[in-house]
Write an enzyme that holds these catalytic residues in place. Structure first.
Site, mmCIF file in Angstrom:
data_model
loop_
_atom_site.group_PDB
_atom_site.id
_atom_site.type_symbol
_atom_site.label_atom_id
_atom_site.label_comp_id
_atom_site.label_asym_id
_atom_site.label_seq_id
_atom_site.Cartn_x
_atom_site.Cartn_y
_atom_site.Cartn_z
ATOM 1 N N TYR A 106 -36.960 5.117 -17.113
ATOM 2 C CA TYR A 106 -35.519 4.966 -17.520
ATOM 3 C C TYR A 106 -35.308 4.440 -18.846
ATOM 4 O O TYR A 106 -34.139 4.561 -19.386
ATOM 5 C CB TYR A 106 -34.879 3.844 -16.584
ATOM 6 C CG TYR A 106 -34.620 4.223 -15.108
ATOM 7 C CD1 TYR A 106 -34.163 5.266 -14.591
ATOM 8 C CD2 TYR A 106 -35.427 3.739 -14.238
ATOM 9 C CE1 TYR A 106 -34.120 5.484 -13.299
ATOM 10 C CE2 TYR A 106 -35.444 3.703 -13.041
ATOM 11 C CZ TYR A 106 -34.684 4.846 -12.342
ATOM 12 O OH TYR A 106 -34.617 5.131 -10.921
ATOM 13 N N ASP A 166 -40.973 -1.742 -6.699
ATOM 14 C CA ASP A 166 -42.221 -1.194 -6.283
ATOM 15 C C ASP A 166 -43.237 -1.881 -7.381
ATOM 16 O O ASP A 166 -44.340 -2.174 -7.046
ATOM 17 C CB ASP A 166 -42.412 0.286 -6.752
ATOM 18 C CG ASP A 166 -41.495 1.109 -5.780
ATOM 19 O OD1 ASP A 166 -41.951 0.836 -4.593
ATOM 20 O OD2 ASP A 166 -40.522 1.800 -5.930
ATOM 21 N N HIS A 401 -43.546 8.993 -16.176
ATOM 22 C CA HIS A 401 -42.733 9.619 -15.155
ATOM 23 C C HIS A 401 -41.525 9.177 -15.861
ATOM 24 O O HIS A 401 -41.262 8.362 -16.605
ATOM 25 C CB HIS A 401 -43.025 9.008 -13.938
ATOM 26 C CG HIS A 401 -42.959 7.365 -14.042
ATOM 27 N ND1 HIS A 401 -41.816 6.781 -14.062
ATOM 28 C CD2 HIS A 401 -43.656 6.536 -13.802
ATOM 29 C CE1 HIS A 401 -41.814 5.568 -13.959
ATOM 30 N NE2 HIS A 401 -42.998 5.017 -13.889
ATOM 31 N N TYR A 482 -27.582 7.229 -9.550
ATOM 32 C CA TYR A 482 -27.311 5.875 -9.449
ATOM 33 C C TYR A 482 -27.933 5.042 -10.808
ATOM 34 O O TYR A 482 -27.618 3.846 -11.196
ATOM 35 C CB TYR A 482 -28.079 5.014 -8.146
ATOM 36 C CG TYR A 482 -29.337 4.469 -8.511
ATOM 37 C CD1 TYR A 482 -30.581 5.126 -8.526
ATOM 38 C CD2 TYR A 482 -29.781 3.141 -8.578
ATOM 39 C CE1 TYR A 482 -31.873 4.860 -8.719
ATOM 40 C CE2 TYR A 482 -30.933 2.565 -8.739
ATOM 41 C CZ TYR A 482 -32.096 3.245 -8.913
ATOM 42 O OH TYR A 482 -33.294 2.889 -9.120
ATOM 43 N N ARG A 483 -28.698 5.835 -11.462
ATOM 44 C CA ARG A 483 -29.234 5.300 -12.719
ATOM 45 C C ARG A 483 -30.193 6.450 -13.279
ATOM 46 O O ARG A 483 -30.400 7.384 -12.845
ATOM 47 C CB ARG A 483 -30.509 4.156 -12.426
ATOM 48 C CG ARG A 483 -31.074 3.415 -13.211
ATOM 49 C CD ARG A 483 -31.897 2.310 -12.523
ATOM 50 N NE ARG A 483 -32.736 1.670 -13.311
ATOM 51 C CZ ARG A 483 -33.679 0.783 -12.815
ATOM 52 N NH1 ARG A 483 -34.279 0.944 -11.418
ATOM 53 N NH2 ARG A 483 -34.351 -0.193 -13.428
#
Ligand code: ADP
Length: 539
Positions: A106, A166, A401, A482-483
């Site tokens: 993110y 996670d 990622h 959501y993000r």
């Protein structure tokens, strides 16, 4: 004025010359201590998960040098944070607060505006201020990681659990503020926070909820307080810098049972969702179960080359072989909790809800093979940190990622539509498709993990283009994320544009009122202060 000595030229804040910037930094050093200000004039190092950079996004999708700080400041206490904010207002330098900065996928620690000062809130401010065993809550500073909180509870012999995402290296505060999720019944981290202390953009200090009552002993007991509920203005937002946060903790249950259900065919996705929904709505499934595609399962046991020698991505025929080897196309991982001696009655309800899906198989965790993922996952389900999820980043060389993360209703129609959409885009751009649906009480976070080779500019660019395309595809169908990654804030905010961008305009009005100099995290979630708005910063 400090000499310009580093081997790398500093990413300057907007409208700054080197000389003016070094002069401003010298003032900052005087305020918070010379040793607490690092000018980013050394070559950037991406490090790795446990040694991540505070200077930039380690999983960059554009150039490594794009989302990069001019300097990193480490406040020692709340007064330092206030001093930094006042300094930034005087010098008109944007700030980018992070707690730990392991927000990988993110944006990591990277600031949205190049040349911002990253405030490394967690470096010094990392105390667990209180654990209230009786009321099952705690009060933490920004630098408290899930590991730290876990260790503290263990050392105290506490019966309380943490709820870790996670990966447990991030902070309890940063993850909740950015609305991350975990996998026990307390998986909605923001939903379980209780009370904030915030430095506002003018440097003043505010407490929310019951914290606004002088001398209250209910700050961590009641989330709402009195009057407008303003906590949301500090989540995925840029209206303040949080210095303390309360969090509810889960008392350990008397019994628990982790389980895995495998489903044979890719087309079973819809039937699984239809069976899941009533269980979730009725509250039978205690935690946040996740429904994973087999490729994500396979990625925990090897990399792309382990399964496929051809040019990527893996073709349908090979995926089928992988599914045969792992015993299914989809895997539902969940856990049941009870205050009775056993969860057997719940196990029966859950098992029975899926038996009509041909080929499905229910396993209690102990009945799975030794190396099965559920045996590791059980730790996350019982509030224990674990790093196994790091494995799948190695799917491709120099793996990094990104996440595409739309919200879906728990229905066959929507899950199938979203999965088809992302699969087609992955095929078009040449990526393997890793879809996981994390199931909440009324919706699913469809977390679609894009793993790319960040050393290969073409692969990296493809990942970025594909993410943007998927955001638009989803938006056209009425799905919002959501993000998102810092590079896609504006794109996602466009999706939330109902009624002529009423939501964004409301947020801009608040932003301009609280932060007239646009100091705090400009661009976060697509919200730009007046100084930046419409001046070419949007991406
Ligand atoms: P993690 O602790 O999981 O590594 P980060 O520290 O990267 O997460 O925080 C995630 C995001 O949350 C940041 O990019 C920032 O937008 C926001 N954030 C984190 N800490 C604070 C804070 N103390 N005050 C305001 N916003 C914050």
């Amino acid at each position: 004025v400090e000499p310009i000595s580093g081997p790398r030229s500093v990413a300057l804040p907007p409208d700054y010359t080197e000389e003016r910037f070094y002069a401003a930094a010298a003032t900052l050093r005087k305020l918070i201590g010379n040793e607490n200000v690092d000018i980013v004039d050394q070559p950037l190092n991406d490090g790795w998960y446990l040694q991540h950079p505070k200077t930039h996004d380690a999983f960059q999708v554009l150039d490594q040098d794009d989302f990069v700080a001019s300097c990193v400041a480490r406040p020692r206490h709340t007064e330092d944070v206030q001093a930094i904010v006042r300094w930034a207002n005087e010098y008109l330098i944007p700030l980018w607060p992070i707690s730990i900065g392991r927000n990988l996928g993110y944006g990591g620690a990277g600031p949205r505006v190049r040349g911002s000062v990253v405030i490394d809130m967690g470096h010094h401010m990392n105390r667990i201020l209180e654990v209230n065993e009786r009321e099952a809550s705690c009060l933490v500073e920004p630098g408290v990681t899930y590991y730290n909180l876990y260790d503290c509870l263990q050392a105290q012999g506490s019966s309380l659990w943490i709820d870790t995402p996670d990966l447990p290296g991030g902070s309890v505060m940063g993850n909740a503020l950015d609305r991350g999720v975990g996998y026990t019944p307390y998986g909605d981290h923001w939903g379980k926070h209780c009370g904030l202390e915030v430095v506002l953009p003018d440097g003043s200090l505010m407490r929310t909820g019951m914290g606004a009552v002088d001398g209250a002993n209910t700050w961590q007991s009641f989330q709402h307080g009195f009057g407008p509920s303003v906590d949301g203005l500090f989540s995925q937002a840029n209206n303040g810098i949080v210095t303390k946060m309360g969090m509810w903790l889960m008392p350990s249950p008397k019994s628990m049972q982790a389980y895995q259900i495998s489903f044979k065919r890719e087309e079973d996705l819809g039937a699984v969702c239809e069976a899941l929904r009533p269980l979730m709505v009725r509250g039978v499934l205690g935690n946040v179960p996740s429904l994973r595609h087999v490729l994500q399962e396979a990625a925990l046991h090897g990399n792309q080359r382990t399964y496929y020698k051809g040019p990527g991505p893996i073709d349908e025929e090979t995926t089928e072989k992988i599914a045969e080897r792992f015993g299914g196309y989809w895997f539902l991982y969940g856990c049941l909790y009870s205050d009775e001696d056993s969860c057997d009655h719940l196990v029966d309800v859950v098992r029975d809800a899926f038996t009509h899906i041909p080929g499905s198989a229910f396993y209690k965790s102990d009945d799975t093979p030794e190396d099965s993922y559920i045996r590791t996952r059980i730790q996350i389900f019982s509030g224990q940190p674990n790093l196994r999820e790091l494995g799948w980043v190695n799917w491709v060389p120099d793996g990094a990622h990104l996440f595409f993360a739309p919200i879906s209703p728990i229905t066959a129609k929507d899950a199938e539509k979203q999965f088809k959409m992302v699969k087609e885009r992955h095929r078009q751009y040449g990526f393997d498709c890793f879809s996981t649906f994390c199931v909440g009480p009324r919706e699913m976070h469809h977390i679609c993990c894009i793993i790319y080779n960040k050393a290969d500019p073409k692969h990296k660019w493809g990942a970025y283009r594909m993410l943007r395309d998927m955001i638009r595809d989803a938006g056209k169908e009425g799905y919002g994320e959501y993000r998102t990654h810092i590079s896609c804030f504006d794109e996602v905010m466009k999706v939330y544009g109902w009624n002529n961008n009423a939501f964004l305009k409301f947020n801009e009005t608040i932003k301009d009122a609280l932060d007239p100099n646009s100091i705090i995290a400009p661009g976060k979630s697509g919200i730009w202060g007046r100084r930046f708005r419409g001046k070419g910063w949007e991406l």
